[in-house]
Structure formats: C-alpha cells, structure tokens
Design an enzyme around this catalytic site. Sequence first.
Site, PDB file in Angstrom:
ATOM      1  N   SER A 765      48.387  33.604  43.497  1.00  0.00           N
ATOM      2  CA  SER A 765      48.479  32.565  44.514  1.00  0.00           C
ATOM      3  C   SER A 765      49.832  32.654  45.223  1.00  0.00           C
ATOM      4  O   SER A 765      50.108  33.663  45.861  1.00  0.00           O
ATOM      5  CB  SER A 765      48.239  31.197  43.882  1.00  0.00           C
ATOM      6  N   ASP A 842      37.130  31.740  48.227  1.00  0.00           N
ATOM      7  CA  ASP A 842      38.349  30.980  47.939  1.00  0.00           C
ATOM      8  C   ASP A 842      38.529  29.905  49.011  1.00  0.00           C
ATOM      9  O   ASP A 842      38.778  30.212  50.172  1.00  0.00           O
ATOM     10  CB  ASP A 842      39.553  31.925  47.921  1.00  0.00           C
ATOM     11  N   HIS A 875      39.297  30.191  44.187  1.00  0.00           N
ATOM     12  CA  HIS A 875      40.674  30.547  43.844  1.00  0.00           C
ATOM     13  C   HIS A 875      40.824  30.885  42.364  1.00  0.00           C
ATOM     14  O   HIS A 875      41.762  31.578  41.981  1.00  0.00           O
ATOM     15  CB  HIS A 875      41.599  29.384  44.214  1.00  0.00           C
TER      16      HIS A 875
END
Length: 899
Positions: A765, A842, A875
């Site tokens: 991330s 995502d 994600h």
Amino acid sequence: MKLDRMRVGSRINDEEAMPLTAPESRARDSIDSSSTASISLTLVEGASHATTEPSKPAHNHNGRTQGNYAEKYRDDLEEDWEENNYIPTNGKSSQRRTLIVFWLLVALCVGGWAVAFLFFVTSPGNKTSTSPHSGSNSPEGDVTKPGIPATGKKIPLDDAIGGVWSPAEHTISWIAGAKGEDGLLLQKSEGGTGPYLHVEDVRNIHGTQSNNNSIVLMKESVFFVNDERISPEKVWPSPDLKTVLAMTREKKNWRHSFTGLYWLFDVETQTAQPLDPDAPNGRIQLATWSPTSDAVAFTRDNNLYIRNLTSKSVKAITTDGGTNLFYGIPDWVYEEEVFEGNIATWWSLDGKYISYLRTNETLVPEFPIDFYLSSPPGYSPKPGEESYPYVQQIKYPKAGAPNPTVSLQFYDIEREESFSVDVKDTLKDDDRLIVEVIPGSKGKVLVRETNRESYIVKVAVIDANKREGKIVRSDNIDEIDGGWVEPSHTTTYIPADPSAGRPDDGYIDTVIHEGYIHLAYFTPLENPKPKMLTTGKWEVVAAPSGVDLKNNVVYFVATKESPIDRHVYSVKLDGSELRMLKDSDKSAYYDVSFSHGAGYMLLKYQGPQIPWQKLISSPSNADNYIEILEENKKLAKLSNEFALPSLHYSTITVDGFELPVVERRPPNFDETKKYPVLFQLYGGPGSQTVNKKFLVNFQTYVASNLGYIVVTVDGRGTGFNGRKFKCIVRRNLGHYEAHDQIQAAKAWGKKPYVDKTRMAIWGWSYGGFMTLKTLEQDAGETFQYGMAVAPVTNWRYYDSVYTERYMHMPQNNEGGYENASISNATNLSQNTRFLIMHGSADDNVHFQNTLTLLDKLDILGVHNYDMHVFPDSNHGIYFHHAYKMVHQRKYFNLSFLGH
C-alpha cells in the site's frame, strides 16, 4: 483505524457500531487466542450508541501549538496488519477476520518471494563464512534478547503468520451504571452457563463474588418475535439498562458500515419487538440511543427516523435521502477518511436535540470497479449478458475532483422540527470538511471544520436552544509550521462543576505546542487560549484516555521516555502533578482503557517482553484493586522453545534528523559472515513501525528461518518525533522518505556483516509506493530487488481527503504531484529485478495506479520487472485465497537463478 477507546461517560465505541463480543477467559491462566471453543465467558465489545456524559476519544494523535491545531496519526492506506498481526486490539469480530486474511496474504505473498530469494543468497558464488566469532561491530542502541536459546526450534511460516504467536488479549466494554456507577462492564456468556448478557462489577470479573451491581439484561441467547427465532449479533443496552437494542442479519458495506434488522428487547419482560413495527424487515444503517433512554434515532435508506419507546410510532425526520443524499451516516470518503466509522448522528446530552450530518455527493464522480468472476449476492445478469463483468460504481472523489458537500442539521425533539444554524465566517461548502462534532450540555455543540487541503481549521460553538453559533477558534496551520491537521476524534467535553473547581464548561483538545503535540484545556468554551496541560519535546498519543471528573485528573498515553515507547501518565486539569503511572517500566510499550468514571483501568503491557494485562484501580481511586487478567504463559513457553532473532534498536542521522531503526538479527548471528538484508517499510505520514511492541510476524520468520537481517527505518514524515520531522514531507510525498531509506541502506551496506550486493526492499500500500519510489530514486545503486504490493503510483488517483491533506490539490501543486508519482522508468530499469502485485478490484488503491506505471515501463521497453494481477481481489488480495498461489509459485527462482 487503530485501537479503539470508549468515550468517558459513554457506552459506545464511536469508531464502529459494536460487534457483539471478544473472546475472554474466566481465569487468570492464558488462553489460546486462536481458539475460543472452550471459552464460556466473553466481554461484550460495545454497550450503547447513547452518549450521556462527556466523551473520551478514540486512540489517535492530534495537536496544536498554543491554540493551533495538529493532527492524529492515521494509516489510511493500510489495514494495520504489521502492527497487530492476527489479533486486533479492538476485538471486533468482523474486522478481525478481515485482518487475519489480510496479514496472511501479506506474509504468504512475501513468503514466496523470500523463500525463492533464499535460493539466490545460498547459491554457488554467494556463500558466506559460517565460522563462529564474537565481534564488536554491532550498531549502537538497545538490544532486546528475549532469552531464547539460539539452538531452539525454527518458527514455521504458518505459525509466524497464523496467529500462534499473537498475544492473548482481552477487550473490556466499560459501561456506566443506570445511576452513573463506575467500574462496571458488559459481559456475555457463551457456554450456556449463567445469563447471556449481564452487567458486572469489574472486581467480580470472574464471577466469584456476589455483587449488588450485577444486572441481568438477557437471560437467553435467543428470543422470539411472532414465533421467529432471533439470535442477536450485536447489542447496545439503553443508558438506563432497561432495554437492549439488538441487531441481526448483518451485511457489511464499507470498512466500518453495515446494515441489519433491529429489535428492542425489554429487560423486565424478556420480550422483543421490531424497532420499526411497520417495517420489521427494513435494513437499518445505524441506530443510536437517546441519553434519556426513551427514543432511538436511526437511518434507513439514507433517511433519518426517530422511534419513541412510549409508543410504536416512527417519525421520519428527513424524506429526501437517496442515492446522493445521506442523513445521519457518512458517505464512503467521510467514513474512510474523516470519521473512521459509520456514525454521523449525535444526541445532545439532555436528549432534547439530535445533530446529524447531511451529505450531498451529487457532484462526486464515480469510479468503476470491474468484477470478472464474482458479483454481489442476488445479482442476476440479463439474458445474453452473462459473459460481461459486473461493474460496481463507487462515488470516489480523487485528488482535485469535487468532494461531497456537508452541512450540520438539528432536530428539536419537543417541537418535532428540523433546523440549521448559520454561523458567520465558516468555510464555503465546496471547501469544507466537517471533521468532528462534540455534543455538550445545555444544547451546546462543538463543531470542528477544516478546508479541503486541511490547513485552515475552525472551531464553532453552536447553541441549539438559541439557534445561533459563532467561530471561537481559527488557525492557519500552513502559516504556523507548514503542516496539516487531521480529523480529530479525541476532543473531550468537560462540564462545569463549581464544587469541583470548574465554574465553566470546557473541553480538552490536543494542540501543537512548541513543535510537539500536547494536551490543552479550553475553558470557557469560547476561550481561544488554552491552559497547557503538557509541554516538552515529546508527544501525547491517546489524548485523553480517560478523565476523572471528581478529582479533575486527566489520563493519557505519551512518548515522554522515548518516541518508540508508550507510557501512561496523569495530570491535573490545572496542569500540575504530571506523573507516570507507577506500574510502568522505563523501556516499555503500554496501552490502556478506562472505566466510565476513570476509577479503573485495563492496563496492557505490549512489549518488548511477553505482554500481560492487569485490571487495576486508578491512582485517584483509593480502592487499591489489582487483578492479573492475562499473563500469556503459553506465549512465554513458546518463546523458550523457539529461536527468535535479537532486536537491536538504534538511530541513524540523516541530514541532521535522527531516524529510529530496528534491526532483526538471525539467531546465532556471526559478525564474520556476510548477510543479505531485507528492508521492510510502510512510511506513511504520521505512522510508526519502529516501536517496542512484542511482535512475531513475517519479518521475524525471515530473520529467524531464512537467516537474513531485516531492517525497518522510520524516516522523515513518520510520527512521534515532532512536527518538523513529520511535516517536511508536505507537498512532496516520497522524496525525503525514499532518501532516508537509501541512506540507511548505504549505512548498513558498510557494516562488516552485511553483503551490500544482496539488499532488497518491500512494502504494501503506502509501503508499496515507498518501495517503488525508493527503487526509482536509488536507480540500482544500493538496492538490487524490491516488491511492491497494491502501490499508489500517482497521487492524482487516490482519494481527495487523504491526498490533499499532504499534497494540496493538484491544481495548487502540479510540480509536487509530478515529483511524487512513480514516473522515471529509466531509473527503475537500473535495478536487478522488482515485482508488482495488485488486485484488479482494489476499491482503495485503484488498479489504475499499476496500469499507468506499466504503460510507462512498456513505452521505454523496461524488462526487469514482473507483474502479478489478482482477479476480483480488493486491497487485501484474498479473493479465492489468491495468497496461496503467490506462496506456491517459484517466481524468484526464475528471476534470480534463471531456471
């Protein structure tokens, strides 16, 4: 997103509507945190949506300098997998499952990379000396050696990432008695022994004493309505403890939000009825208790309603809610980035008014998320369209795009009318974020707003009785230190009590004071100049954690001993008698939660040694109560059986800044050998990865089993080292952070026990962004390998609230956005090899980020990278257990060895 705190005098955790329970033990012996089958007693996660007393905030870090706002730390781009491993401290059942899968994914993804990397580092030509030697070429700083024999067993990967090493933790749901009694908690029995839901005195947590404060709320775990068997999934007792609001058939929405069917359970008759008798199957998005226990406000289909318990009537407060209008609940970006929860409805402390947010996202652009293999439950494509992907449209404001517009509305319970209050000198609708609403006494409400770039902050006091308001504080943080302010959830209302030396109402806030985040007390409400409760070159963290209104004592967690330590302190409301809790050690990491009146606390020692938990009376309480709740004996036994790496804490100086570092050295470390080094990072603004928590995770496995050195450096931009250290990254994310990682790697490359030709870096991330930015800036000079998972590659593609806080709008910082993007494909081509992974679905860091970077690499003919796409994964990349394939594939065998 992080640890939760119960508000002082409140029966709720404001971050989320409460999951029902968290596993708890009835005895002092440790329990296996991964198994709850034999546990007969649990402590309920939350108690009520009613705020009946001054509030205590969630765990975060805000600040101001002499009346100037600061921020709290938020890891918007991560799921807290690194810090919490498998056991989140908040005890939320649904979030725990998400975090479990998330962390398993992270470790297994990198596990495939690291195991294959092992083939590279042990291949012919890369062998190193294995002769034992006790040298002196070690970094300066603290060394944590958990007393583990180097000859112990190696930790299996599944154990390191599967929760086996997660400390057993207990979450207490503190609750106020019907008459304000302190030291009570909400309990739930799981094993069929005793009442299902009851209130117990904390001193009788194991049920070994008789106590008049024990109240049975629900005798059984099920109830019947019109012959329908109902098992509650979440419960919220009313403030008077006479009714329980129960929810069933939960459906998750976003990170914090959900819908369900709601019921009112009468404690005296042990019977239930629908919250809305005319629509028992209507899915409700949020329900909150009146502090007077006679009404419930709730949102359904984005409209706000009120149910009076004295009748079965339900009245609609709003009627125009729908696709683009939200009442009493946040939209996606407010839930994710502003409130960090699903609540946008607030009762006044006397129950006479409801404050609620009106959110209009008509102008917010939509972003499509394509699902190629899956679709929502109940979705059926039209005949002939079965081969087309399902497309989910999300209202997602990217940097520079229109934000939702918000306003605060009020509802007068007695007059049954809604109204708004015009406040002079507030920000314009298209440039305003309402970031905090704090109900006070006598119809007063505190409202904090910022501009969309999060550097102008205003606090208004609104009088709902008089229907008027005014700005009482206004600051420009950009002019103060060039930094920003983040949404606050810690402001604590302090009611007037002349007998206790408080002639006026006030509130406790966190402010920037001489470059550090500290506690300040504002009284009366209109006073813009606070009484500073703390000062110094250190920062408050959970501020405040609890307030003892009887004795005018404020409790909080701070970094006074060291930026990587946490200790519990107290201070008087007049700023005197600053003291560390006597139970604290000098080098330690503590957390704490307080009872309703702050007379009791759950003290949690979280490292560096084996964690433990105690229930104790507060220093201002003469009870002198202490109960060992958890000793983690099983974890201590494991630590004596397995060989863990030693942890070496130090700092390195880069450009005059001292950066915290932790180095994990393999067992049987030999300074005559040459070890490969893996840098693991996150690095987001205000975050912290280097701390004194006990943690066995994937990094531990890499050091212990694979024999690597694993280094984590908290570079500039991270938190708890002062505003100058953090705010230097403003308008230019990635530049200083990457520079610091490179300088640290060069410093490690000079150490005699490091093989500087075998250095890698990885992150997820924001850490994925940092991995690519570091590789781009380094251009193969220091790092040879990298892996970026779900990375941001262009900040124009991330959500507006988070991005503009640090980067301003793209229209106002075009050069900064260009510099912060991953765009130098030529530099990336200088690295030996790097891997990018991303889920196609995502909804946080859109797949658009990776596709844009791939196009840049293709245009310049860059070939030294590999790409793995996970269809329909978000994600967390766990659709169809995608992490398993990552773990099993031989990617790095092919990359490093060529076969």
